[in-house]
Write a protein that holds these residues in place. Structure first.
Motif, short mmCIF file in Angstrom:
data_model
loop_
_atom_site.label_atom_id
_atom_site.label_comp_id
_atom_site.label_asym_id
_atom_site.label_seq_id
_atom_site.Cartn_x
_atom_site.Cartn_y
_atom_site.Cartn_z
N ASN A 91 53.59 41.92 11.96
CA ASN A 91 54.95 42.48 11.89
C ASN A 91 55.83 41.54 11.07
N SER A 111 46.54 37.70 12.14
CA SER A 111 46.97 38.90 12.87
C SER A 111 45.79 39.72 13.39
N ASN A 129 53.45 46.19 9.72
CA ASN A 129 54.67 46.86 10.19
C ASN A 129 55.88 46.14 9.61
N ILE A 140 54.59 37.99 14.40
CA ILE A 140 55.93 38.40 13.99
C ILE A 140 56.42 37.33 13.03
N CYS A 141 56.81 37.73 11.84
CA CYS A 141 57.15 36.75 10.80
C CYS A 141 58.44 37.13 10.10
N TYR A 183 63.04 50.84 10.59
CA TYR A 183 61.60 50.68 10.40
C TYR A 183 61.18 51.38 9.10
N LEU A 201 59.87 40.74 9.61
CA LEU A 201 61.30 41.00 9.62
C LEU A 201 61.82 40.63 8.24
N ILE A 229 54.89 33.59 16.43
CA ILE A 229 56.07 33.95 15.65
C ILE A 229 56.30 32.87 14.60
N PHE A 238 57.69 46.43 18.53
CA PHE A 238 56.71 45.70 17.75
C PHE A 238 55.32 46.24 18.05
N LEU A 286 50.83 35.81 21.16
CA LEU A 286 51.87 36.17 20.19
C LEU A 286 52.30 34.92 19.43
N LYS A 301 68.11 38.21 10.84
CA LYS A 301 66.68 38.08 11.16
C LYS A 301 66.43 36.94 12.16
N GLN A 355 48.98 38.87 17.80
CA GLN A 355 50.14 39.62 17.33
C GLN A 355 51.03 38.64 16.56
#
Length: 535
Positions: free
Chosen positions: A25, A479, A499, A485-486, A518, A27, A455, A20, A453, A35, A483
């Motif tokens: 980021n 973001s 990303n 992440i989703c 990726y 998924l 999520i 990551f 972070l 996921k 950081q």
């Protein structure tokens, strides 16, 4: 930030290593591709309760390793408290096997699940669909508000806890003195009864043991009597006397035999003494059914007292002394009781004042939260939304119920459309509105979080079109600071990410596994068409 996540034998993931980056980021992948399994694996390595069903079919153990960097000061402080060395790279690993055995390590040091959870709470904040359930429970609203206002409330909440502790100690002392007037009278009556019951028994230490022996003797009177008669008869014969006389006679001719005679004479004297004692014992023996009954009743009475007040007579007598002391203290404690009751009144006044201060701070913070949440919702396509934090009516001091949270109860009130009356969020908010409301709340409260972070597990559930794009924009803005992440199913959200991690399923023989790849920006367009259609 989370750098890598290595997952082995977790659900349908055989062996996957995910990397990551900073920023946004996402998924993406078909429903059921795995996921959410990635997020569940992360929860597991950070202390979530394991489930044997998550071990990949045919395997004996699942394993997850997470690597974090750029650690916050709070994380480093927590690691120091655990005596775990850290050079700004944190490696957490956890395994769990089919027998139910688990192993947790932080930078190679074995730790407990509790320690894992403590560290995890400082590393990651996961916002998923269960958070919507949390928002739909008004019992959670106060703690949510307080998490935003924790710095403002810290001093007053600490004072509140100290005052509650003092109040508890005073109430304990008052209770030891009999409590209020009615309680004191009841306590005195009980102590008086117990004192008289024990004193009237006239107990003596060792009496119960003696009674048990006397009862056994009297219950076996006939057996003892028969045995003693036979014994006495055997001791009354003249054989020993004649032996002594003849030995003394022989000693007149051999001095050596006189030594034996003296020894036999000592035995004879002891013999006669035992015989006489047995005869006396037999003369004094008696049996009375009435006396046996009295002894039995006395022993039962003592047993009853021991059952109430102690295991031994000594314990019962010690309890008697305690009762007398307590009785005397209560009778002579009027002045002390008045003093304690006065102190309790003063403590309650202080408690009330502190709770009012906490209440006023919450009112001020609530206004700030309301304005910020409405502003966030407006940017998410809910411009006419009204959001209010409703407080209960302030209680008077006589009816106030003090807890470590004060005496406030609150509820989030919500109206999505202009002109509509605000009602309980729990009862009125729709699924799509709830998703945006959660994101707004998360955005407002992000500055209060200890983690770097965030999520989001399908935070865009229930929204689409332009609203989906607005959700994506909000995540993109977040973001810049955190950081992100989703997990998302929306192309609008995916397109705004930095990303892209594509999760897919592959079937090999009779087994299915989840794999990650990726995507470059160039590859993204074709994948979006594949996943979401030409739109």
């Amino acid at each position: 930030m989370l750098e890598t996540l290595n997952i082995k034998n977790f659900a349908i993931i055989e062996n996957t290593s995910l990397s990551f980056n900073l920023g946004f980021n996402v998924l993406i992948g078909q429903t059921g591709a795995g996921k959410s399994i990635v997020i569940n694996a992360l929860k597991f390595v950070l202390g979530d309760k394991p489930n044997k069903d998550n071990i990949r079919t045919g395997e004996n153990e699942m394993y997850v390793k997470a690597v974090f960097s750029n650690l916050s000061q709070k994380v480093n402080d927590c690691l120091n408290s655990f005596d775990i060395a850290c050079d700004d790279v944190l490696i957490i690993s956890r395994s769990f096997n089919i027998e139910g055995k688990s192993s947790c390590k932080i930078n190679g040091e074995t730790v407990t699940v509790s320690m894992l959870k403590q560290i995890g709470s400082l590393l990651v904040d996961i916002c998923g669909q269960h958070d919507g359930t949390m928002l739909l429970n008004s019992n959670n609203h106060l703690s949510l508000l307080d998490s935003y206002a924790k710095d403002s409330l810290l001093k007053d909440k600490k004072e509140l806890c100290e005052l509650l502790s003092k109040k508890k100690e005073i109430e304990k002392e008052i209770l030891s003195l009999g409590g209020d007037d009615k309680d004191r009278e009841r306590t005195l009556d009980l102590l008086d009864y117990q004192i008289k019951e024990i004193e009237n028994a006239n107990l003596k230490e060792g009496e119960d043991e003696q009674l048990e022996n006397d009862i056994q003797v009297m219950s076996n009177h006939e057996k003892i009597s028969n045995a003693l008669e036979i014994t006495y008869s055997g001791l009354s014969n003249d054989n020993l006397y004649q032996a002594l006389s003849n030995l003394e006679l022989a000693g007149n001719y051999d001095n050596k035999l006189l030594e034996y005679a003296e020894r036999l004479k000592s035995v004879f004297i002891e013999f006669e003494d035992i015989s006489s004692s047995i005869n006396e014992y037999m003369s004094n023996m008696s049996f009375s059914e009435n006396e046996l009954d009295n002894l039995t009743l006395r022993l039962e009475s003592i047993k009853s007292l021991k059952k109430k007040y102690g295991n031994t007579i000594e314990d019962v007598l010690n309890y008697l002394d305690e009762c007398k002391t307590k009785y005397e203290n209560i009778q002579n404690s009027e002045e002390l009781l008045l003093k304690l009751q006065s102190q309790k009144v003063d403590i309650i006044k202080e408690l009330y004042n502190v709770c009012v201060k906490i209440h006023n701070t919450r009112i001020k913070v609530a206004k700030e939260i309301e304005a910020k949440v409405e502003k966030e919702l407006a940017t998410l396509g809910m411009k006419n939304t009204k959001f209010t934090i409703m407080f209960n009516q302030l209680p008077d001091i006589e009816n106030a119920q003090f807890t470590t949270s004060g005496f406030d109860t609150i509820e989030f009130m919500f109206s999505a459309n202009a002109g509509e009356q605000q009602r309980s969020l729990v009862k009125t908010i729709s699924g799509g509105e709830l998703s945006r409301f959660m994101l707004a709340i998360k955005n407002v409260f992000a500055s209060c979080e200890d983690t770097n972070l965030l999520i989001f597990d399908e935070i865009d559930s229930g929204v689409s079109g332009e609203v989906g794009y607005l959700v994506g924009q909000k995540l993109a803005i977040l973001s810049k600071t955190y950081q992100i992440i989703c997990i998302t199913h929306l192309p609008q959200v995916t397109a705004l990410a930095d990303n892209y991690i594509y999760i897919s399923k592959q079937v090999e023989g009779e087994h299915t596994k989840s794999v990650a790849s990726y995507l470059t920006t160039e590859q993204l367009a074709s994948y979006l068409v594949t996943l979401f259609g030409s739109k």
